[in-house]
Design a protein around this motif. Structure first.
Motif, PDB file in Angstrom:
ATOM      1  N   VAL A 228       0.841  -1.207   0.000  1.00  0.00           N
ATOM      2  CA  VAL A 228       0.000   0.000   0.000  1.00  0.00           C
ATOM      3  C   VAL A 228       0.871   1.250   0.000  1.00  0.00           C
ATOM      4  O   VAL A 228       0.646   2.195  -0.769  1.00  0.00           O
ATOM      5  N   HIS A 229       1.900   1.258   0.842  1.00  0.00           N
ATOM      6  CA  HIS A 229       2.765   2.432   0.941  1.00  0.00           C
ATOM      7  C   HIS A 229       3.591   2.647  -0.321  1.00  0.00           C
ATOM      8  O   HIS A 229       3.752   3.775  -0.787  1.00  0.00           O
ATOM      9  N   GLU A 230       4.106   1.557  -0.883  1.00  0.00           N
ATOM     10  CA  GLU A 230       5.108   1.678  -1.945  1.00  0.00           C
ATOM     11  C   GLU A 230       4.534   1.620  -3.355  1.00  0.00           C
ATOM     12  O   GLU A 230       5.131   2.175  -4.293  1.00  0.00           O
ATOM     13  N   LEU A 231       3.395   0.957  -3.533  1.00  0.00           N
ATOM     14  CA  LEU A 231       2.817   0.830  -4.866  1.00  0.00           C
ATOM     15  C   LEU A 231       1.483   1.534  -5.027  1.00  0.00           C
ATOM     16  O   LEU A 231       1.171   2.038  -6.110  1.00  0.00           O
ATOM     17  N   ALA A 232       0.676   1.542  -3.967  1.00  0.00           N
ATOM     18  CA  ALA A 232      -0.707   2.005  -4.122  1.00  0.00           C
ATOM     19  C   ALA A 232      -0.849   3.515  -4.127  1.00  0.00           C
ATOM     20  O   ALA A 232      -1.766   4.050  -4.762  1.00  0.00           O
ATOM     21  N   ARG A 233       0.042   4.222  -3.459  1.00  0.00           N
ATOM     22  CA  ARG A 233      -0.158   5.663  -3.305  1.00  0.00           C
ATOM     23  C   ARG A 233       0.161   6.455  -4.571  1.00  0.00           C
ATOM     24  O   ARG A 233      -0.393   7.538  -4.780  1.00  0.00           O
ATOM     25  N   THR A 234       1.047   5.936  -5.389  1.00  0.00           N
ATOM     26  CA  THR A 234       1.374   6.585  -6.656  1.00  0.00           C
ATOM     27  C   THR A 234       1.268   5.549  -7.764  1.00  0.00           C
ATOM     28  O   THR A 234       2.021   4.572  -7.769  1.00  0.00           O
ATOM     29  N   GLN A 235       0.327   5.750  -8.681  1.00  0.00           N
ATOM     30  CA  GLN A 235       0.077   4.765  -9.736  1.00  0.00           C
ATOM     31  C   GLN A 235      -0.052   5.465 -11.082  1.00  0.00           C
ATOM     32  O   GLN A 235      -0.400   6.645 -11.152  1.00  0.00           O
ATOM     33  N   PRO A 236       0.206   4.739 -12.161  1.00  0.00           N
ATOM     34  CA  PRO A 236       0.040   5.329 -13.496  1.00  0.00           C
ATOM     35  C   PRO A 236      -1.429   5.584 -13.814  1.00  0.00           C
ATOM     36  O   PRO A 236      -2.318   4.963 -13.238  1.00  0.00           O
ATOM     37  N   ASP A 237      -1.663   6.494 -14.736  1.00  0.00           N
ATOM     38  CA  ASP A 237      -3.028   6.805 -15.166  1.00  0.00           C
ATOM     39  C   ASP A 237      -3.401   5.937 -16.359  1.00  0.00           C
ATOM     40  O   ASP A 237      -3.573   6.421 -17.480  1.00  0.00           O
ATOM     41  N   LEU A 238      -3.549   4.644 -16.112  1.00  0.00           N
ATOM     42  CA  LEU A 238      -3.928   3.694 -17.145  1.00  0.00           C
ATOM     43  C   LEU A 238      -5.253   3.044 -16.787  1.00  0.00           C
ATOM     44  O   LEU A 238      -5.566   2.864 -15.599  1.00  0.00           O
ATOM     45  N   MET A 239      -6.018   2.690 -17.803  1.00  0.00           N
ATOM     46  CA  MET A 239      -7.311   2.047 -17.574  1.00  0.00           C
ATOM     47  C   MET A 239      -7.120   0.673 -16.935  1.00  0.00           C
ATOM     48  O   MET A 239      -6.261  -0.114 -17.345  1.00  0.00           O
ATOM     49  N   LEU A 240      -7.936   0.397 -15.941  1.00  0.00           N
ATOM     50  CA  LEU A 240      -8.019  -0.922 -15.326  1.00  0.00           C
ATOM     51  C   LEU A 240      -9.426  -1.463 -15.499  1.00  0.00           C
ATOM     52  O   LEU A 240     -10.386  -0.705 -15.607  1.00  0.00           O
ATOM     53  N   HIS A 241      -9.523  -2.779 -15.465  1.00  0.00           N
ATOM     54  CA  HIS A 241     -10.845  -3.400 -15.434  1.00  0.00           C
ATOM     55  C   HIS A 241     -11.452  -3.222 -14.048  1.00  0.00           C
ATOM     56  O   HIS A 241     -12.596  -2.805 -13.908  1.00  0.00           O
ATOM     57  N   GLY A 242     -10.692  -3.565 -13.027  1.00  0.00           N
ATOM     58  CA  GLY A 242     -11.141  -3.379 -11.649  1.00  0.00           C
ATOM     59  C   GLY A 242     -11.774  -4.592 -11.015  1.00  0.00           C
ATOM     60  O   GLY A 242     -11.865  -4.683  -9.782  1.00  0.00           O
ATOM     61  N   ASP A 243     -12.229  -5.551 -11.829  1.00  0.00           N
ATOM     62  CA  ASP A 243     -12.771  -6.818 -11.318  1.00  0.00           C
ATOM     63  C   ASP A 243     -12.391  -7.908 -12.320  1.00  0.00           C
ATOM     64  O   ASP A 243     -13.233  -8.634 -12.840  1.00  0.00           O
ATOM     65  N   PHE A 244     -11.109  -8.009 -12.555  1.00  0.00           N
ATOM     66  CA  PHE A 244     -10.578  -8.806 -13.657  1.00  0.00           C
ATOM     67  C   PHE A 244     -10.379 -10.252 -13.222  1.00  0.00           C
ATOM     68  O   PHE A 244      -9.458 -10.565 -12.468  1.00  0.00           O
ATOM     69  N   HIS A 245     -11.278 -11.113 -13.669  1.00  0.00           N
ATOM     70  CA  HIS A 245     -11.116 -12.549 -13.429  1.00  0.00           C
ATOM     71  C   HIS A 245     -11.700 -13.299 -14.609  1.00  0.00           C
ATOM     72  O   HIS A 245     -12.345 -12.715 -15.497  1.00  0.00           O
ATOM     73  N   ALA A 246     -11.467 -14.610 -14.627  1.00  0.00           N
ATOM     74  CA  ALA A 246     -11.769 -15.389 -15.828  1.00  0.00           C
ATOM     75  C   ALA A 246     -13.253 -15.472 -16.139  1.00  0.00           C
ATOM     76  O   ALA A 246     -13.627 -15.741 -17.286  1.00  0.00           O
ATOM     77  N   ARG A 247     -14.126 -15.240 -15.167  1.00  0.00           N
ATOM     78  CA  ARG A 247     -15.557 -15.249 -15.444  1.00  0.00           C
ATOM     79  C   ARG A 247     -16.042 -13.922 -16.035  1.00  0.00           C
ATOM     80  O   ARG A 247     -17.196 -13.819 -16.444  1.00  0.00           O
ATOM     81  N   ASN A 248     -15.194 -12.948 -16.057  1.00  0.00           N
ATOM     82  CA  ASN A 248     -15.520 -11.686 -16.706  1.00  0.00           C
ATOM     83  C   ASN A 248     -14.826 -11.558 -18.058  1.00  0.00           C
ATOM     84  O   ASN A 248     -14.660 -10.446 -18.574  1.00  0.00           O
ATOM     85  N   ILE A 249     -14.430 -12.697 -18.623  1.00  0.00           N
ATOM     86  CA  ILE A 249     -13.844 -12.752 -19.958  1.00  0.00           C
ATOM     87  C   ILE A 249     -14.656 -13.774 -20.751  1.00  0.00           C
ATOM     88  O   ILE A 249     -14.711 -14.950 -20.378  1.00  0.00           O
ATOM     89  N   LEU A 250     -15.310 -13.326 -21.821  1.00  0.00           N
ATOM     90  CA  LEU A 250     -16.252 -14.167 -22.556  1.00  0.00           C
ATOM     91  C   LEU A 250     -15.768 -14.458 -23.969  1.00  0.00           C
ATOM     92  O   LEU A 250     -15.125 -13.620 -24.611  1.00  0.00           O
ATOM     93  N   ARG A 251     -16.126 -15.659 -24.444  1.00  0.00           N
ATOM     94  CA  ARG A 251     -15.918 -16.001 -25.844  1.00  0.00           C
ATOM     95  C   ARG A 251     -16.745 -15.062 -26.720  1.00  0.00           C
ATOM     96  O   ARG A 251     -17.864 -14.679 -26.356  1.00  0.00           O
ATOM     97  N   ALA A 252     -16.196 -14.692 -27.870  1.00  0.00           N
ATOM     98  CA  ALA A 252     -16.910 -13.791 -28.769  1.00  0.00           C
ATOM     99  C   ALA A 252     -16.553 -14.120 -30.209  1.00  0.00           C
ATOM    100  O   ALA A 252     -15.706 -14.987 -30.466  1.00  0.00           O
ATOM    101  N   GLU A 253     -17.203 -13.442 -31.134  1.00  0.00           N
ATOM    102  CA  GLU A 253     -16.949 -13.662 -32.557  1.00  0.00           C
ATOM    103  C   GLU A 253     -16.009 -12.608 -33.132  1.00  0.00           C
ATOM    104  O   GLU A 253     -15.115 -12.926 -33.916  1.00  0.00           O
TER     105      GLU A 253
END
Length: 362
Positions: A228-253
């Motif tokens: 928390v002290h070393e990584l969380a307080r300063t982070q890049p401004d990049l898009m995250l999913h925020g709830d990234f797990h395999a059930r939130n990734i779907l097969r598509a065409e």
């Protein structure tokens, strides 16, 4: 001629039960209005129902087809979520990605917490043994809303870390890592920054450590606080999913795999790797060597995502400690569903989270 939408016939009983149990009277009131909300949106967005109504943890999913001038149009899904602060920025994330690694956003109604989205199949990366895309999706049902929320202890399949199971785990980590890399684009102003949660995370870790009867060693909790002290307080401004797990990734065409159910936030992409690993652990519990299986998944994911492996490990360790404390304080939904009298002290998911936290402590 614009079609007259057919009203949805039923709201799934499980969705009614889960919503009222979680949200109480507010949930019951929203459910009573939901058929009318869906009918209004179908009319406004010129859609007709096109399949079985399904749901995720917080959203109703109505398969539809867009139509106009008597011509059947593209397959899509109408997703209407319970109004909750955690769902506010989901359409913002889709708008930023514009179909890059995620389902496309066609329409949005922020007041209704509703979106019209590209339709993907119901086959999740967690369920598929096709790995990095060698197979095809089985079935055409849609499930653009599989997320189950933070602290829920989602399983991610049943393959163990031997033989085929190890190859499936490697393929899953590769697909997820490559997808994470595509989602990590510059984030616009206005989205929540994970860095703003650092102080809250620290306070919660210290409170839970002091109040809960847990089995985590001092050095494991201290390692989470250091992250928390070393990584969380300063982070890049990049898009995250925020709830990234395999059930939130779907097969598509359009693409082999597409992400759904994002929280829509900005920060360190390695954070999403921790979400993936935390959710994957129940599938690895039967591995002959859990530590080896966990570190192998870290290796494969970090390489595919082009992330620093040490940052992914540290975020994963923090996720595991937070999950263990969450399970001790609130209980995991999966365990509660199996037994109304579940004891957090003997909950296998709590024990698994605590074990994972220790395995990931350097």
């Amino acid at each position: 001629m614009t079609p007259t939408p057919r009203p949805i016939r039923t709201i799934p009983d499980a969705f009614v039960h889960e919503t009222t149990e979680r949200e109480g009277a507010a949930g019951a009131a929203w459910l009573a209005e939901l058929p009318g909300i869906v009918a209004e949106l179908l009319d406004r967005w010129s859609c007709v129902p096109d399949g079985e109504v399904t749901h995720g943890a917080v959203g109703l999913i109505v398969p539809v087809r867009q139509r106009g001038d008597g011509v059947e149009g593209e397959a899509a899904v109408l997703k209407v979520s319970f109004p909750h602060p955690g769902n506010v920025h989901e359409p913002d994330a889709f708008a930023v990605w514009r179909g890059r690694g995620a389902v496309r956003l066609y329409e949005r109604d922020d007041e209704r917490f509703a979106m019209l989205l590209e339709r993907a199949s119901s086959v999740t990366l967690a369920e598929s043994r096709a790995g990095a895309g060698a197979g095809t999706a089985n079935g055409n049902r849609t499930a653009n809303g599989n997320g189950s929320g933070s602290g829920s202890g989602n399983g991610s399949g049943t393959a163990n870390d031997t033989g085929t199971g190890s190859r499936v785990s490697d393929a899953l980590a590769t697909v997820a890592g490559r997808l994470s890399r595509r989602l990590a684009v510059p984030a616009p102003p206005g989205l929540p920054r994970l860095a703003d949660q650092a102080a809250t995370w620290e306070a919660e870790l210290r409170r839970d450590d002091a109040e809960l009867a847990h089995s985590l060693p001092r050095r494991t909790v201290d390692a989470a606080l250091a992250t928390v002290h070393e990584l969380a307080r300063t982070q890049p401004d990049l898009m995250l999913h925020g709830d990234f797990h395999a059930r939130n990734i779907l097969r598509a065409e359009r693409e082999p795999w597409l992400a759904v159910d994002p929280k829509g936030c900005a920060g360190d992409p390695a954070y999403d790797g921790g979400s993936l690993l935390k959710a994957r652990v129940p599938a690895l519990l039967d591995a002959p060597d859990l530590g080896r299986a966990v570190h192998r998944l870290l290796d494969v994911y970090a390489e595919a995502a082009e992330l620093d492996r040490e940052r992914v490990r540290r975020w994963s360790q923090l996720h595991a400690v937070q999950a263990a404390f969450w399970g001790r304080r609130h209980g995991f939904r999966l365990t509660r569903a199996r037994s109304a009298h579940a004891d957090a002290g003997t909950d296998p998911l709590v024990r698994a989270a605590e074990h994972l936290a220790q395995l990931l402590t350097d």
